[in-house]
Design a protein around this motif. Structure first.
Motif, mmCIF file in Angstrom:
data_model
loop_
_atom_site.group_PDB
_atom_site.id
_atom_site.type_symbol
_atom_site.label_atom_id
_atom_site.label_comp_id
_atom_site.label_asym_id
_atom_site.label_seq_id
_atom_site.Cartn_x
_atom_site.Cartn_y
_atom_site.Cartn_z
ATOM 1 N N ASP A 98 -9.113 -18.478 3.649
ATOM 2 C CA ASP A 98 -10.274 -17.605 3.452
ATOM 3 C C ASP A 98 -9.949 -16.130 3.696
ATOM 4 O OD1 ASP A 98 -9.900 -17.998 6.145
ATOM 5 O OD2 ASP A 98 -12.005 -18.343 6.605
ATOM 6 N N LYS A 99 -8.692 -15.818 3.988
ATOM 7 C CA LYS A 99 -8.270 -14.432 4.214
ATOM 8 C C LYS A 99 -7.521 -13.927 2.982
ATOM 9 C CE LYS A 99 -5.751 -11.535 7.430
ATOM 10 N NZ LYS A 99 -4.907 -11.495 8.621
ATOM 11 N N LEU A 100 -8.034 -12.841 2.389
ATOM 12 C CA LEU A 100 -7.436 -12.267 1.183
ATOM 13 C C LEU A 100 -6.541 -11.084 1.516
ATOM 14 C CD1 LEU A 100 -10.502 -12.237 -1.219
ATOM 15 C CD2 LEU A 100 -8.731 -13.978 -0.996
ATOM 16 N N TYR A 101 -5.550 -10.870 0.666
ATOM 17 C CA TYR A 101 -4.668 -9.712 0.774
ATOM 18 C C TYR A 101 -4.804 -8.873 -0.485
ATOM 19 C CZ TYR A 101 -2.412 -11.929 4.728
ATOM 20 O OH TYR A 101 -2.160 -12.492 5.939
ATOM 21 N N SER A 102 -4.619 -7.570 -0.332
ATOM 22 C CA SER A 102 -4.733 -6.696 -1.499
ATOM 23 C C SER A 102 -3.444 -5.920 -1.757
ATOM 24 C CB SER A 102 -5.901 -5.732 -1.310
ATOM 25 O OG SER A 102 -5.690 -4.934 -0.167
ATOM 26 N N PHE A 103 -2.305 -6.435 -1.300
ATOM 27 C CA PHE A 103 -1.035 -5.772 -1.559
ATOM 28 C C PHE A 103 -0.691 -5.930 -3.027
ATOM 29 C CE2 PHE A 103 -0.604 -7.328 2.873
ATOM 30 C CZ PHE A 103 -0.775 -6.104 3.468
ATOM 31 N N SER A 104 -0.219 -4.854 -3.627
ATOM 32 C CA SER A 104 0.062 -4.874 -5.053
ATOM 33 C C SER A 104 1.315 -4.058 -5.339
ATOM 34 C CB SER A 104 -1.134 -4.278 -5.798
ATOM 35 O OG SER A 104 -0.784 -3.900 -7.090
ATOM 36 N N LEU A 105 2.215 -4.638 -6.122
ATOM 37 C CA LEU A 105 3.418 -3.897 -6.513
ATOM 38 C C LEU A 105 3.049 -2.681 -7.356
ATOM 39 C CD1 LEU A 105 5.984 -6.711 -7.335
ATOM 40 C CD2 LEU A 105 6.000 -5.130 -5.421
ATOM 41 N N LEU A 106 2.017 -2.801 -8.166
ATOM 42 C CA LEU A 106 1.583 -1.673 -8.992
ATOM 43 C C LEU A 106 1.110 -0.513 -8.122
ATOM 44 C CD1 LEU A 106 1.141 -0.621 -11.825
ATOM 45 C CD2 LEU A 106 -1.126 -1.660 -11.787
ATOM 46 N N ARG A 107 0.383 -0.809 -7.065
ATOM 47 C CA ARG A 107 -0.091 0.234 -6.144
ATOM 48 C C ARG A 107 1.087 0.892 -5.425
ATOM 49 N NH1 ARG A 107 -4.505 -1.976 -2.326
ATOM 50 N NH2 ARG A 107 -5.374 -2.381 -4.359
ATOM 51 N N ILE A 108 2.082 0.110 -5.050
ATOM 52 C CA ILE A 108 3.272 0.646 -4.383
ATOM 53 C C ILE A 108 4.046 1.556 -5.338
ATOM 54 C CG2 ILE A 108 5.494 0.004 -3.359
ATOM 55 C CD1 ILE A 108 4.028 -2.616 -2.405
#
Length: 127
Positions: A98-108
């Motif tokens: 139920d815990k989401l992550y928002s890490f994104s290679l595009l954002r990096i």
């Protein structure tokens, strides 16, 4: 050095720090997360819906993990065009589904591009 050049270097440092932090978090958590498609069940915006500039949408998502329905505890940022019932690709913690992550290679990569552009503009005085 003028104030504009100092400001460009400051933006470069902040965006580089953002990229490094997110890159490290992404590398640490990539083996402990999985990706799936979920359905948006609720959306909030920090500013009124009528204000499109400087606004964002944050959604709670429902998705299936190992055959059971899960609703996210936290919200993730979604496109401004997203509505309740829209499908979005999300990343969740394998141990705590139920815990989401928002890490994104595009954002990096975007943060790294901003860093490079600001450094080039400062070095060659392109203001």
């Amino acid at each position: 050095m003028t104030g504009d050049i100092i400001f460009l270097y400051l933006i470069a440092v902040v965006s580089l720090a953002f990229a490094i932090f997110n890159g490290i978090c992404f590398l640490i958590k990539r083996n402990r997360t999985a990706q799936t498609v979920g359905t948006i069940i609720s959306i909030t915006s920090p500013n009124p819906e009528t204000e499109k500039a400087r606004n964002s949408k944050w959604a709670k998502v429902s998705y299936k993990v190992d055959g059971r329905n899960v609703t996210s505890k936290n919200r993730v940022q979604v496109p401004m065009t997203a509505e309740i019932g829209s499908s979005v690709t999300i990343r969740y913690d394998i141990e705590q589904p139920d815990k989401l992550y928002s890490f994104s290679l595009l954002r990096i990569l975007a943060a790294l591009c901003i860093t490079v552009i600001c450094i080039i503009a400062a070095v060659f005085n392109l203001i």
